[in-house]
Design a protein around this motif. Structure first.
Motif, short mmCIF file in Angstrom:
data_model
loop_
_atom_site.label_atom_id
_atom_site.label_comp_id
_atom_site.label_asym_id
_atom_site.label_seq_id
_atom_site.Cartn_x
_atom_site.Cartn_y
_atom_site.Cartn_z
N LEU A 47 0.85 -1.18 0.00
CA LEU A 47 0.00 0.00 0.00
C LEU A 47 0.89 1.23 0.00
O LEU A 47 1.85 1.31 0.77
CB LEU A 47 -0.92 0.00 1.23
CG LEU A 47 -1.98 1.10 1.29
CD1 LEU A 47 -2.99 0.98 0.15
CD2 LEU A 47 -2.70 1.06 2.63
N ALA A 48 0.56 2.18 -0.86
CA ALA A 48 1.36 3.40 -1.00
C ALA A 48 1.00 4.43 0.07
O ALA A 48 -0.16 4.56 0.45
CB ALA A 48 1.15 4.01 -2.39
N ILE A 49 2.00 5.15 0.53
CA ILE A 49 1.78 6.22 1.50
C ILE A 49 0.83 7.28 0.93
O ILE A 49 0.06 7.89 1.67
CB ILE A 49 3.12 6.85 1.97
CG1 ILE A 49 2.93 7.74 3.20
CG2 ILE A 49 3.80 7.62 0.84
CD1 ILE A 49 2.57 7.02 4.45
N ALA A 71 -2.80 -3.07 7.49
CA ALA A 71 -2.36 -4.46 7.39
C ALA A 71 -1.51 -4.73 6.16
O ALA A 71 -1.42 -5.86 5.70
CB ALA A 71 -3.55 -5.43 7.45
N GLU A 72 -0.84 -3.70 5.65
CA GLU A 72 0.06 -3.88 4.50
C GLU A 72 1.42 -4.36 4.98
O GLU A 72 1.92 -3.91 6.00
CB GLU A 72 0.19 -2.60 3.67
CG GLU A 72 1.08 -1.52 4.25
CD GLU A 72 0.43 -0.63 5.30
OE1 GLU A 72 1.10 0.33 5.74
OE2 GLU A 72 -0.74 -0.88 5.70
N ASN A 73 2.01 -5.29 4.22
CA ASN A 73 3.37 -5.75 4.52
C ASN A 73 4.40 -4.70 4.13
O ASN A 73 5.40 -4.54 4.83
CB ASN A 73 3.71 -7.04 3.76
CG ASN A 73 2.93 -8.22 4.24
OD1 ASN A 73 2.21 -8.84 3.47
ND2 ASN A 73 3.06 -8.56 5.51
N LEU A 74 4.17 -4.04 3.01
CA LEU A 74 5.10 -3.02 2.54
C LEU A 74 4.37 -1.71 2.34
O LEU A 74 3.39 -1.64 1.59
CB LEU A 74 5.75 -3.45 1.22
CG LEU A 74 6.59 -4.74 1.27
CD1 LEU A 74 7.05 -5.13 -0.13
CD2 LEU A 74 7.77 -4.59 2.21
N THR A 75 4.83 -0.68 3.04
CA THR A 75 4.35 0.68 2.80
C THR A 75 5.34 1.30 1.83
O THR A 75 6.55 1.26 2.08
CB THR A 75 4.29 1.49 4.11
OG1 THR A 75 3.63 0.73 5.12
CG2 THR A 75 3.57 2.81 3.89
N THR A 76 4.83 1.83 0.73
CA THR A 76 5.69 2.31 -0.34
C THR A 76 5.43 3.78 -0.64
O THR A 76 4.46 4.36 -0.14
CB THR A 76 5.44 1.51 -1.63
OG1 THR A 76 4.14 1.84 -2.14
CG2 THR A 76 5.54 0.01 -1.39
#
Length: 145
Positions: A47-49, A71-76
């Motif tokens: 999920l993007a910031i 609940a995102e594994n990667l915040t981008t």
């Protein structure tokens, strides 16, 4: 090109994830010790910031922690994730991932929806499977290949 802001993990699905300093992602499995890992198409959530910030303007107080909140594994940051076609391959840190799903249905009893009142993940979050394993940490680049 984008970059990883945070790597996040949780033991149960539908809960807010906790930021970690580095994640070990296994091929065909996902993030070690994460509730979403396994032999399926939604091994890793991103999920993007930029999406999170939209949601924060609508319904969140500035006191809430941002990373892992949905609940995102990667915040981008830097890539409009939900516009990527399914099948797009990404290099993220040492890994290669393939986009497998855009958005999702929220399930009943979701802690995030109960705490926040709404969730951006069903509309702008994406899911991927791990094609090549490796480590990912905040600051790592994300490249579309």
């Amino acid at each position: 090109m984008g970059r990883v802001l945070s790597v996040n993990i949780s033991e149960k699905k539908g809960t807010i994830k906790t930021a970690i300093s580095e994640g070990n992602f296994l091929e065909s499995y996902g993030l070690i010790n994460d509730a979403h890992s396994g032999s399926w198409h939604r091994q890793v959530s991103l999920l993007a910031i930029e999406s999170i910030n939209k949601m924060k303007q609508i319904s969140l107080s500035s006191n809430n922690s941002t990373f892992g909140l949905f609940a995102e594994n990667l915040t981008t940051e830097g890539i409009v994730l939900y516009e990527l076609p399914i099948g797009t391959k990404l290099t993220i840190g040492e890994t290669i991932m393939e986009v497998t799903q855009i958005g999702k249905e929220c399930h009943q009893g979701c802690e995030i929806k109960n705490l926040i009142g709404s969730c951006i993940m069903p509309h702008e979050g994406i899911f991927a499977k791990v094609i090549k394993g490796g480590y990912i940490k905040p600051g790592d680049n994300i490249k579309i290949i």
